[in-house]
Design a protein around this motif. Structure first.
Motif, mmCIF file in Angstrom:
data_model
loop_
_atom_site.group_PDB
_atom_site.id
_atom_site.type_symbol
_atom_site.label_atom_id
_atom_site.label_comp_id
_atom_site.label_asym_id
_atom_site.label_seq_id
_atom_site.Cartn_x
_atom_site.Cartn_y
_atom_site.Cartn_z
ATOM 1 N N THR A 178 0.835 -1.209 0.000
ATOM 2 C CA THR A 178 0.000 0.000 0.000
ATOM 3 C C THR A 178 0.870 1.260 0.000
ATOM 4 O O THR A 178 0.631 2.203 -0.749
ATOM 5 C CB THR A 178 -0.935 0.008 1.226
ATOM 6 N N LEU A 179 1.904 1.238 0.826
ATOM 7 C CA LEU A 179 2.803 2.395 0.879
ATOM 8 C C LEU A 179 3.500 2.610 -0.466
ATOM 9 O O LEU A 179 3.668 3.746 -0.915
ATOM 10 C CB LEU A 179 3.849 2.212 1.992
ATOM 11 N N ASN A 217 -2.406 9.981 -3.246
ATOM 12 C CA ASN A 217 -3.274 8.825 -3.489
ATOM 13 C C ASN A 217 -3.901 8.349 -2.177
ATOM 14 O O ASN A 217 -3.209 7.854 -1.283
ATOM 15 C CB ASN A 217 -2.459 7.699 -4.134
ATOM 16 N N LEU A 218 -5.199 8.473 -2.092
ATOM 17 C CA LEU A 218 -5.876 8.106 -0.842
ATOM 18 C C LEU A 218 -6.015 6.602 -0.641
ATOM 19 O O LEU A 218 -6.645 6.162 0.318
ATOM 20 C CB LEU A 218 -7.234 8.811 -0.728
ATOM 21 N N CYS A 219 -5.366 5.826 -1.512
ATOM 22 C CA CYS A 219 -5.265 4.391 -1.247
ATOM 23 C C CYS A 219 -4.570 4.186 0.097
ATOM 24 O O CYS A 219 -4.696 3.129 0.710
ATOM 25 C CB CYS A 219 -4.476 3.691 -2.356
ATOM 26 N N ILE A 220 -3.873 5.222 0.548
ATOM 27 C CA ILE A 220 -3.148 5.135 1.812
ATOM 28 C C ILE A 220 -4.104 4.837 2.980
ATOM 29 O O ILE A 220 -3.711 4.285 3.999
ATOM 30 C CB ILE A 220 -2.354 6.452 2.037
ATOM 31 N N LEU A 221 -5.381 5.173 2.772
ATOM 32 C CA LEU A 221 -6.374 4.915 3.825
ATOM 33 C C LEU A 221 -6.733 3.436 3.931
ATOM 34 O O LEU A 221 -7.445 3.023 4.841
ATOM 35 C CB LEU A 221 -7.638 5.742 3.577
ATOM 36 N N GLU A 222 -6.206 2.633 2.991
ATOM 37 C CA GLU A 222 -6.439 1.191 3.085
ATOM 38 C C GLU A 222 -5.554 0.533 4.142
ATOM 39 O O GLU A 222 -5.749 -0.639 4.460
ATOM 40 C CB GLU A 222 -6.187 0.524 1.728
#
Ligand SMILES: *[C@@H]1O[C@H](CO)[C@@H](O)[C@H](O)[C@H]1NC(C)=O
Ligand SMILES: *[C@@H]1O[C@H](CO)[C@@H](O)[C@H](O)[C@H]1NC(C)=O
Ligand SMILES: *[C@@H]1O[C@H](CO)[C@@H](O)[C@H](O)[C@H]1NC(C)=O
Ligand SMILES: *[C@@H]1O[C@H](CO)[C@@H](O)[C@H](O)[C@H]1NC(C)=O
Ligand SMILES: *[C@@H]1O[C@H](CO)[C@@H](O)[C@H](O)[C@H]1NC(C)=O
Ligand SMILES: *[C@@H]1O[C@H](CO)[C@@H](O)[C@H](O)[C@H]1NC(C)=O
Length: 417
Positions: free
Chosen positions: A41-42, A102-107
């Motif tokens: 994810t990071l 990238n708000l994928c970081i909230l995963e």
């Protein structure tokens, strides 16, 4: 035979002790490695970033991700719990992160703290549906506010629906991100039951949704300044919260009267309503907000007299009501109960009349006084030695008479005419 057995058992013993030794050596140094999923994810988040100045050089596959710049892991589980990449420490040499946030970081399933503030991202990317957040979120701190609001065109978000799963949020700062398409911002905020602090300054918000059925009862700090509401404050707006201590609605294009439901905010300490289009008179209840320290109503179209109850507020250290249409005598304004150690008073650009109250000579901690451009009259009986903390005094553009104090100390800025 026996010799051989002895030799074998010795050998076994040796082997055993070597492995034990090795094991204990390793476990002493064991750091639970970064979780593989979190690392992925990071790395996805990193892909979008333009790190021209090498702020996140440590984010390389050779290094355990728990040791990457800004990443903090739980030292038992190896799960990422905190990501702090704010640009605060870089004000001198500007190595801000740019590119895509990238708000994928909230995963990150165990993330509780995310600070990406004060960087210069150009765009915010929302993860696709297959990367939808399904875990229960631990996030309590979220700050995405950019450093420079307009350099590359403002960051924007079409809606705030993505916030709803993050029901543990206590602190939320999206200041500087344009949200003008999101008309349900307040309803979405209402789905965050733990929220204590909300910063939505400079977000281009342009409506107050209906406040019926909303309850922001835990909120302590609310900053909605620098928006463009172009409307009245909804009647029940001050019924939404009870514990608010800080409220900033300045420069937000708010019209109409200050609702008297303001009285509900009994814990208010700082109230900023300056640079709006507020009209009519100030509700006298304002004098019952016993904890008020800073009150700024300047640059509006407020009129009438100011409630003398304001003079009862003992914690006041800043009162600014300049540039309005206030009138009436100030001589009934006694700040006799002030306990603050510094007091700034700005009544400039109004139509106040009457004389300076005698009691003001007891304002031992007066630091700043601006009465410029009113219709004040009478003798100026000020003895500057009464106001030993004074740094600035402007009495000009009034109808005062009488003697002007001589020997003004050099540090003091004084305008009398
Ligand atoms: C990264 O940022 C620098 C400095 O702002 C810019 O010159 C460069 O074009 C950017 N690179 C990409 C790939 O966006
Ligand atoms: C693990 O983290 C806790 C809390 O952050 C800290 O008190 C503790 O010393 C850490 N343990 C090790 C082995 O680093
Ligand atoms: C997840 O997907 C559902 C259905 O597509 C959507 O309603 C919801 O808003 C999504 N949640 C997030 C956090 O994106
Ligand atoms: C708002 O919520 C709080 C706590 O969640 C509750 O105690 C209070 O009664 C609610 N107020 C209203 C008007 O529903
Ligand atoms: C505020 O909104 C009004 C009405 O939508 C619009 O005419 C005006 O240009 C806006 N002001 C700013 C500063 O964006
Ligand atoms: C706000 O609360 C007060 C009592 O605290 C109540 O009298 C008033 O009707 C409420 N206003 C709205 C619009 O809910």
């Amino acid at each position: 035979m026996t010799i051989l057995t002895t030799q074998i058992s010795l050998l076994l013993l040796l082997l055993l002790s070597i492995t034990t030794f090795y094991k204990s050596l390793c476990s002493n140094h064991t750091v639970v490695g970064c979780n593989e999923k979190d690392r992925e994810t990071l790395l996805t988040f990193k892909q979008g970033i333009n790190d021209t100045l090498g702020r996140i050089l440590t984010w390389s596959t050779e290094i355990d991700c728990c040791a990457w710049e800004g990443v903090h892991c739980d030292n038992i589980t190896g799960r990422v719990t905190k990501l702090d990449l704010n640009g605060k420490s870089n004000f001198d040499n500007e190595p801000f992160l740019k590119g895509e946030m990238n708000l994928c970081i909230l995963e990150l399933e165990f993330l509780s703290y995310l600070d990406l503030s004060l960087n210069e991202f150009d765009v915010i990317r929302f993860p696709s549906i297959q990367h939808n957040i399904t875990h229960s979120s631990n996030l309590f701190y979220l700050d995405l506010s950019p450093f420079r609001y307009h350099d590359h065109g403002p960051l924007h978000m079409d809606n705030l629906g993505w916030l709803s799963p993050h029901s543990s949020l206590k602190y939320l700062d999206l200041s500087g991100i344009h949200l003008h398409k999101e008309t349900n911002w307040l309803q979405i905020v209402n789905t965050l039951p733990s929220l204590l602090e909300l910063q939505l300054s400079h977000c281009n918000l342009n409506n107050f949704p209906s406040v019926e059925y909303l309850n922001l009862s835990l909120l302590v700090t609310l900053d909605l300044s620098l928006n463009n509401f172009t409307s009245h404050l909804p009647d029940g707006f001050f019924n939404l919260t009870k514990d608010l201590t800080y409220l900033d609605l300045s420069q937000s294009n708010i019209y109409g009267e200050i609702p008297s439901s303001l009285l509900n905010l009994q814990n208010l300490r700082d109230l900023y309503l300056s640079y709006n289009q507020l009209q009519e008179s100030v509700p006298k209840e304002i004098g019952q907000l016993a904890h008020i320290q800073q009150l700024d109503l300047s640059e509006n179209q407020l009129q009438g007299s100011i409630p003398s109850t304001l003079g009862n507020l003992s914690s006041l250290n800043y009162l600014s009501i300049g540039s309005n249409n206030f009138s009436g005598e100030i001589s009934n304004l006694h700040f006799s109960k002030l306990s603050s150690k510094s007091f700034r008073l700005d009544l400039s650009y109004n139509s106040f009349s009457g004389s300076i109250p005698h009691s003001w000579k007891n304002l031992e901690y007066l630091f700043y006084i601006n009465l410029w451009s009113n219709r004040l009259s009478g003798e100026v009986l000020v003895n500057l030695s009464d106001w030993r903390r004074l740094q600035f005094m402007n009495l000009g553009e009034n109808e005062f008479s009488g003697t002007i104090p001589l020997n003004i100390p050099q540090y003091l800025e004084v305008f009398i005419y």
